[in-house]
Each structure stands twice: as structure tokens, then as C-alpha cells.
Write a protein that holds these residues in place. Sequence first.
Motif, short mmCIF file in Angstrom:
data_model
loop_
_atom_site.label_atom_id
_atom_site.label_comp_id
_atom_site.label_asym_id
_atom_site.label_seq_id
_atom_site.Cartn_x
_atom_site.Cartn_y
_atom_site.Cartn_z
N LEU A 71 0.84 -1.21 0.00
CA LEU A 71 0.00 0.00 0.00
C LEU A 71 0.88 1.25 0.00
CD1 LEU A 71 -2.85 1.37 0.58
CD2 LEU A 71 -2.16 1.29 2.98
N GLU A 72 1.90 1.24 0.84
CA GLU A 72 2.73 2.43 1.04
C GLU A 72 3.39 2.86 -0.27
OE1 GLU A 72 2.53 -0.25 2.93
OE2 GLU A 72 2.31 0.34 5.04
N THR A 73 3.86 1.88 -1.05
CA THR A 73 4.48 2.18 -2.35
C THR A 73 3.42 2.67 -3.34
OG1 THR A 73 6.06 0.42 -1.92
CG2 THR A 73 5.87 1.16 -4.21
N LEU A 74 2.30 1.98 -3.36
CA LEU A 74 1.25 2.30 -4.34
C LEU A 74 0.68 3.69 -4.11
CD1 LEU A 74 -0.46 -1.21 -4.23
CD2 LEU A 74 1.08 -0.34 -6.02
N MET A 75 0.62 4.13 -2.85
CA MET A 75 0.09 5.48 -2.57
C MET A 75 0.96 6.57 -3.19
SD MET A 75 -2.86 5.27 -1.32
CE MET A 75 -3.05 7.02 -1.03
N LYS A 76 2.27 6.27 -3.35
CA LYS A 76 3.14 7.25 -4.03
C LYS A 76 2.72 7.39 -5.49
CE LYS A 76 7.03 6.22 -1.04
NZ LYS A 76 8.19 5.35 -0.89
N ALA A 77 2.36 6.27 -6.09
CA ALA A 77 1.89 6.33 -7.49
C ALA A 77 0.55 7.05 -7.58
CB ALA A 77 1.77 4.92 -8.06
N VAL A 78 -0.30 6.85 -6.58
CA VAL A 78 -1.61 7.53 -6.57
C VAL A 78 -1.38 9.04 -6.57
CG1 VAL A 78 -3.69 7.95 -5.16
CG2 VAL A 78 -2.81 5.61 -5.44
N GLU A 79 -0.44 9.51 -5.74
CA GLU A 79 -0.13 10.95 -5.70
C GLU A 79 0.36 11.43 -7.05
OE1 GLU A 79 -0.80 13.15 -3.41
OE2 GLU A 79 -1.76 11.43 -2.47
N LEU A 80 1.25 10.65 -7.66
CA LEU A 80 1.82 11.02 -8.96
C LEU A 80 0.71 11.15 -10.03
CD1 LEU A 80 4.54 11.40 -10.53
CD2 LEU A 80 4.46 8.94 -11.02
N VAL A 81 -0.18 10.17 -10.04
CA VAL A 81 -1.26 10.19 -11.03
C VAL A 81 -2.14 11.42 -10.84
CG1 VAL A 81 -3.36 8.98 -11.80
CG2 VAL A 81 -1.28 7.68 -11.30
N ARG A 82 -2.43 11.73 -9.57
CA ARG A 82 -3.28 12.91 -9.29
C ARG A 82 -2.56 14.19 -9.70
NH1 ARG A 82 -5.18 10.95 -3.26
NH2 ARG A 82 -6.98 9.69 -3.88
N GLN A 83 -1.28 14.29 -9.34
CA GLN A 83 -0.52 15.52 -9.65
C GLN A 83 -0.34 15.75 -11.14
OE1 GLN A 83 3.26 15.14 -7.71
NE2 GLN A 83 2.34 15.44 -5.69
N GLU A 84 -0.07 14.67 -11.85
CA GLU A 84 0.30 14.79 -13.27
C GLU A 84 -0.91 14.71 -14.20
OE1 GLU A 84 3.29 15.41 -14.53
OE2 GLU A 84 4.35 15.40 -12.61
N GLY A 85 -2.07 14.45 -13.66
CA GLY A 85 -3.26 14.33 -14.52
C GLY A 85 -3.17 13.16 -15.48
N ILE A 86 -2.61 12.07 -15.00
CA ILE A 86 -2.52 10.84 -15.81
C ILE A 86 -3.92 10.29 -16.05
CG2 ILE A 86 -1.71 8.42 -15.73
CD1 ILE A 86 0.79 10.04 -15.49
N ASP A 87 -4.20 9.84 -17.27
CA ASP A 87 -5.54 9.27 -17.48
C ASP A 87 -5.54 7.87 -18.07
OD1 ASP A 87 -4.78 10.03 -20.00
OD2 ASP A 87 -6.18 11.71 -20.13
N PHE A 88 -4.37 7.23 -18.12
CA PHE A 88 -4.34 5.81 -18.51
C PHE A 88 -3.14 5.15 -17.83
CE2 PHE A 88 -4.18 1.93 -20.87
CZ PHE A 88 -5.49 1.73 -21.34
N LEU A 89 -3.36 3.96 -17.26
CA LEU A 89 -2.27 3.23 -16.60
C LEU A 89 -1.92 2.01 -17.45
CD1 LEU A 89 -3.78 3.20 -12.98
CD2 LEU A 89 -2.16 4.85 -13.93
N LEU A 90 -0.64 1.70 -17.48
CA LEU A 90 -0.20 0.50 -18.19
C LEU A 90 0.69 -0.31 -17.25
CD1 LEU A 90 -0.07 -1.14 -20.83
CD2 LEU A 90 2.03 0.11 -21.38
N ALA A 91 0.17 -1.45 -16.80
CA ALA A 91 0.90 -2.31 -15.87
C ALA A 91 1.76 -3.29 -16.67
CB ALA A 91 -0.09 -3.09 -15.01
N VAL A 92 3.06 -3.35 -16.35
CA VAL A 92 3.95 -4.25 -17.08
C VAL A 92 4.68 -5.13 -16.06
CG1 VAL A 92 5.80 -4.41 -18.79
CG2 VAL A 92 4.27 -2.43 -18.82
N GLY A 93 4.27 -6.39 -15.95
CA GLY A 93 4.92 -7.27 -14.97
C GLY A 93 4.05 -8.45 -14.59
N GLY A 94 4.28 -8.96 -13.37
CA GLY A 94 3.54 -10.10 -12.86
C GLY A 94 2.26 -9.67 -12.14
N GLY A 95 1.67 -10.62 -11.43
CA GLY A 95 0.41 -10.35 -10.74
C GLY A 95 0.51 -9.20 -9.75
#
Length: 384
Positions: A71-95
Motif C-alpha cells: 500500500l505504502e508504495t502504491l500510494m506514491k503512485a496515486v499521488e503522482l497520477v493525481r498531480q500529473e493528470g494521468i488518465d491511462f495506466l499500463l501495468a507491465v509485470g507479474g500479478g
Amino acid sequence: MENFVFYNPVKILFGKGQIANIGAEIPADAKILMTYGGGSIKTNGVYEQVKSALAGRDVLEFGGIEPNPHLETLMKAVELVRQEGIDFLLAVGGGSVLDGTKFIAAAVPFEGEPWDILAKQAPVTAAVPFGAVLTLPATGSEMNINAVITKWETKEKLYFASPLVFPRFSVLDPETTFSLPPRQIGNGIVDAYTHVMEQYLTYPVNAPLQDRMAESILKTLIEEGPKTLANPHDYDARANVMWCATMALNGLIAVGVPQDWATHMIGHELTAEHGLDHAQTLAIVLPSTLSVRRDRKWQKLLQYAARVWNIVDGSEAERIEQAIAHTRNFFESVGVPTRLSDYGVGVETIPAIIERLQQHGFSTMGEQQDVDSQVVEKILTLSA
Ligand code: NZQ
Ligand code: ZN
């Protein structure tokens, strides 16, 4: 057969070279965040393939999502998405990367504390759209609505599910799996196998098509899985295992039939408490669960023995005993040990696991809701 509703809109791009086609699947004007794990994609060529497929597009990156994503790592990405106005995510990896990205997708528009999506099962009402490039066949996350997230601070591993986090598309290129270390190959086989067992090895409801499909996936994993360990570049075997893992948990074999999932719930607590890989916990718990609950699963165990392992001689009790032994041996043969002691975990952990299950609302589990703390104790004692 029980009533059911089936819905699965995930577009699958399967096969060699399919990463090159992701550009067409993502809106042209999207601001994209590519998410990934600890760096495997940088050494096996997947990162370059994704970057070149998205050349000229607006792409930011977020790496470092750990196995059993935090959770702690993912919340950093949540902040980034909100700040940067990201509107599409692309997950590259395992489960873990896919599950982590599902959480990011749901958390960004969530009002309030995003951990409540898991801890309080707060409803997800919106999510950022996302696509996936899968590099590890195991979880089925590429074609389902589930995500399992760990809150590191409290060592809690919980799940949520929402149709809003279906990937828009998933690329399954078997060549991306050539670089998997043996431990992860074995893990993937055991996870997919156990997903089928959770939906198949319950009690009969006259659903022969679901049964035959489940048995086909099990047999294919038994036949093809070992080939991927023996020859990591066997494309056909990789392709077959990859498709098995997706089919094992995309909802199809679950329709109209009872489901168990006690092995997974106990397993999640073992990971939270001891840091074992997800599939390692399943290899420990599943054979003992079949053994302890054999009375409840009797008919399906006999069917499983005959159709999956060709065990037809001996008394019913003997055939069931053999089928459980074959299951354990198969897990061991793909390099995933099946005893708590193999991982340095003693039976003194059992009360803590039971307490955690109770805290998380799993005081009764299984297809008949009869896996209570006494049954969990028997299962884990047998797994010593
Ligand atoms: O992080 P990187 O560097 O990418 O390395 C990963 C990680 O160390 C590595 N890896 C992945 N693809 C690779 C590779 N290494 C070399 N070559 C490749 N092609 O493998 C390691 C494990 O990755 P992870 O994503 O954690 O494994 P898996 O796919 O088994 O996912 C496990 C997580 O999924 C959850 C589990 O609980 C666990 O958190 N599950 C999710 C489910 C779902 N969404 O429906 C259901 C499952 O039952 C499960 O609970
Ligand atoms: Zn699993």
C-alpha cells in the motif's frame, strides 16, 4: 447448476510480438503512467518493447512495485497520477504489478482513505482505465477483477474486487516469460493449479462442462508445466501454461458452481505473517485441506482421482489418498515444497494465523462454510 451472470470484457492480445500493438489500444491523447516491478522488465527486453510501442506518446514511469505489493508504495503512485493528470495506466509485470495497478486505478478517484477499499470493502465507484502486459503466468489478474494488496505497516494482506478494474486489454506474449527464474515458474504452475482446485474440488452440482474445463486445465498444467522448467525456451509449452493460468481465474470455470477459497485465505495470512511467496503458501495448505475435508469433498475427490490422475484401482479411500499424494508430489516436482517446516515455519504460528483470519472476518470458510478455527488448526497441523 446454480444461476449465474457472466461478464468479462477483457481484450486479450496473445502471442509473439503482441506488445508492438498496444499503441492502438490506448487513446491517442492519453497521458500514460507505465507501472512496473523491481526491474525484471529492464533485463529481458520487455521494457524496450513497451517503450518502442509507445514512442512519441506521453508516458511517465513508476517502478519499484514489490511482490505482494505494498500500500505504502502504491500510494506514491496515486499521488503522482493525481498531480500529473494521468488518465491511462499500463501495468507491465507479474500479478503484483497488475494488482498494484488495479489499486492505483481505484484509489485515484476515491474520496477518503483508499485502504478502506480493502479493509472496509468500501465500494469502488470509479477507476482510471488501465491495460496490462503480463510477464508471469499465475494469478489470472490479467483477466479478472481481483487485487490483493499488503499494508506493510500492519502486515495485513487483503483483497478487493470490482468490475471497474477489469483491464481494458492484456498482452500475453509467452516469450516474455522465458526469463522467469525456476522459483517463479513453479509458483505460477502451483497458483494456477490451486485456482482451478478452489473452484472444482467442492461437491457435484451437475455442471459437467465446468468440470471438464477445470480438469482440462489441470491436466494441461501437469503435462506442459514441467516442460517449461526443463526447457525455458519451449515457446509452445510457455504459451499453453500462460493460457491455462488465465483461464484458471477469469471467471469462466466458476460459473454456476460452488467455490472453496479457504486455501487462499489461509495462505494470505501465512504470507502476511511470514513473507512466504503466495504459491508456497498454497502448496503447503491445499494438500492438507483436501485431506482434512475429504468427507465433504468425497465425490469430487474420486472424480479428480480418476479423470486427472487416472487412479481407478483400489478402494475409494485408497484412491482419494493417492490423488492427494499425487497433488503434493506434483507441487514438489515443480520445485515448490509443501511443508511449513520446509520454509522454517513451526506449528507455533497456528494460533496467530487463526487470530488473523478471525480479525479479517474469515472465521468460517469453504464451500460449506464449515472451515472454522478448529479445522484450520487441523489443516495447518497436518502441514507441519
Ligand atoms: O518485480 P520484478 O523485477 O518484475 O520481478 C518479479 C518478482 O520478483 C519476477 N518476475 C515477473 N515476471 C518476470 C520476473 N522475473 C523474470 N522474468 C519475468 N518475465 O517475479 C517475482 C514475483 O512477481 P509477482 O508479480 O509477485 O508474482 P505473481 O504473478 O505470482 O503475483 C503474486 C501476487 O498476486 C496475488 C498474490 O497474493 C501476490 O500478491 N494474487 C492475485 C490474484 C488476482 N489478482 O486474482 C489471485 C491470486 O490468488 C493471488 O492472490
Ligand atoms: Zn492464487
